[in-house]
Design a protein around this motif. Structure first.
Motif, PDB file in Angstrom:
ATOM      1  N   GLY A 105       0.815  -1.213   0.000  1.00  0.00           N
ATOM      2  CA  GLY A 105       0.000   0.000   0.000  1.00  0.00           C
ATOM      3  C   GLY A 105       0.843   1.256   0.000  1.00  0.00           C
ATOM      4  N   THR A 106       1.895   1.245   0.786  1.00  0.00           N
ATOM      5  CA  THR A 106       2.804   2.389   0.827  1.00  0.00           C
ATOM      6  C   THR A 106       3.468   2.583  -0.532  1.00  0.00           C
ATOM      7  N   ASN A 107       3.928   1.496  -1.124  1.00  0.00           N
ATOM      8  CA  ASN A 107       4.579   1.595  -2.432  1.00  0.00           C
ATOM      9  C   ASN A 107       3.607   2.065  -3.505  1.00  0.00           C
ATOM     10  N   ALA A 108       2.377   1.581  -3.480  1.00  0.00           N
ATOM     11  CA  ALA A 108       1.378   2.019  -4.449  1.00  0.00           C
ATOM     12  C   ALA A 108       1.102   3.518  -4.304  1.00  0.00           C
ATOM     13  N   LEU A 109       0.960   3.969  -3.067  1.00  0.00           N
ATOM     14  CA  LEU A 109       0.696   5.384  -2.837  1.00  0.00           C
ATOM     15  C   LEU A 109       1.876   6.231  -3.296  1.00  0.00           C
ATOM     16  N   ARG A 110       3.076   5.819  -2.970  1.00  0.00           N
ATOM     17  CA  ARG A 110       4.262   6.568  -3.411  1.00  0.00           C
ATOM     18  C   ARG A 110       4.369   6.585  -4.943  1.00  0.00           C
ATOM     19  N   ALA A 111       3.989   5.495  -5.598  1.00  0.00           N
ATOM     20  CA  ALA A 111       4.065   5.440  -7.059  1.00  0.00           C
ATOM     21  C   ALA A 111       3.097   6.423  -7.706  1.00  0.00           C
ATOM     22  N   ILE A 112       1.840   6.454  -7.247  1.00  0.00           N
ATOM     23  CA  ILE A 112       0.867   7.374  -7.859  1.00  0.00           C
ATOM     24  C   ILE A 112       1.199   8.825  -7.514  1.00  0.00           C
ATOM     25  N   GLU A 113       1.834   9.044  -6.379  1.00  0.00           N
ATOM     26  CA  GLU A 113       2.285  10.394  -6.037  1.00  0.00           C
ATOM     27  C   GLU A 113       3.424  10.838  -6.955  1.00  0.00           C
ATOM     28  N   ALA A 114       4.334   9.928  -7.252  1.00  0.00           N
ATOM     29  CA  ALA A 114       5.508  10.259  -8.064  1.00  0.00           C
ATOM     30  C   ALA A 114       5.198  10.304  -9.559  1.00  0.00           C
ATOM     31  N   HIS A 115       4.188   9.570 -10.000  1.00  0.00           N
ATOM     32  CA  HIS A 115       3.880   9.475 -11.430  1.00  0.00           C
ATOM     33  C   HIS A 115       2.394   9.697 -11.703  1.00  0.00           C
ATOM     34  N   PRO A 116       1.867  10.847 -11.296  1.00  0.00           N
ATOM     35  CA  PRO A 116       0.428  11.067 -11.467  1.00  0.00           C
ATOM     36  C   PRO A 116      -0.001  11.093 -12.931  1.00  0.00           C
ATOM     37  N   ASP A 117       0.909  11.374 -13.828  1.00  0.00           N
ATOM     38  CA  ASP A 117       0.588  11.406 -15.249  1.00  0.00           C
ATOM     39  C   ASP A 117       0.577  10.014 -15.880  1.00  0.00           C
ATOM     40  N   ARG A 118       1.050   9.011 -15.143  1.00  0.00           N
ATOM     41  CA  ARG A 118       1.161   7.664 -15.705  1.00  0.00           C
ATOM     42  C   ARG A 118       0.288   6.627 -15.003  1.00  0.00           C
ATOM     43  N   ILE A 119      -0.217   6.961 -13.814  1.00  0.00           N
ATOM     44  CA  ILE A 119      -0.985   5.990 -13.029  1.00  0.00           C
ATOM     45  C   ILE A 119      -2.380   6.546 -12.778  1.00  0.00           C
ATOM     46  N   ALA A 120      -3.386   5.815 -13.269  1.00  0.00           N
ATOM     47  CA  ALA A 120      -4.775   6.274 -13.165  1.00  0.00           C
ATOM     48  C   ALA A 120      -5.428   5.870 -11.854  1.00  0.00           C
ATOM     49  N   ALA A 121      -4.954   4.776 -11.257  1.00  0.00           N
ATOM     50  CA  ALA A 121      -5.604   4.284 -10.040  1.00  0.00           C
ATOM     51  C   ALA A 121      -4.670   3.349  -9.287  1.00  0.00           C
TER      52      ALA A 121
END
Length: 120
Positions: A3-19
């Motif tokens: 969950g932490t990694n998923a949240l950090r990923a969408i924070e770092a790549h908002p233009d590439r991750i939709a959900a």
């Protein structure tokens, strides 16, 4: 960590991750200056959190702090507590496995994906 990694990923790549979805995620809210919940302002996609009811790594107070940060940032999200579930409830090879909570998690996950990802 998922969950932490998923949240950090969408924070770092908002233009590439939709959900992203986090189930029984822990340590998403900490006292550290780089706590994952502090970066939610960059999120443009949708986030789902399925919290375990009996999880000391993500207490009701931490859930409230996370939701407050998400609200303040205007993030589209759902945050639900799975009553009676323990950290690790989706992991069938552990004593924490909870069949009812796992079935609910599949419904929530596919609902999120159906809403946020384009059909092929």
């Amino acid at each position: 960590m998922g969950g932490t990694n998923a949240l950090r990923a969408i924070e770092a790549h908002p233009d590439r991750i939709a959900a992203v979805a986090s189930f029984h995620g822990g340590r998403i809210v900490t006292d550290a200056p780089d706590s994952p919940h502090l970066g939610v302002g960059t999120i443009t996609g949708e986030v789902y959190f399925g919290h375990a009811d009996a999880d000391q790594s993500m207490t009701p107070e931490q859930i409230a702090t996370l939701e407050k940060a998400l609200d303040a940032a205007g993030v589209r999200y759902r945050s639900e507590v799975y009553e009676g579930a323990h950290h690790g409830f989706t992991m069938a090879d552990t004593p924490m496995y909870d069949e009812k909570a796992t079935e609910r998690h599949w419904v929530a996950l596919f609902d999120l994906l159906d809403r946020t990802l384009p059909a092929a």
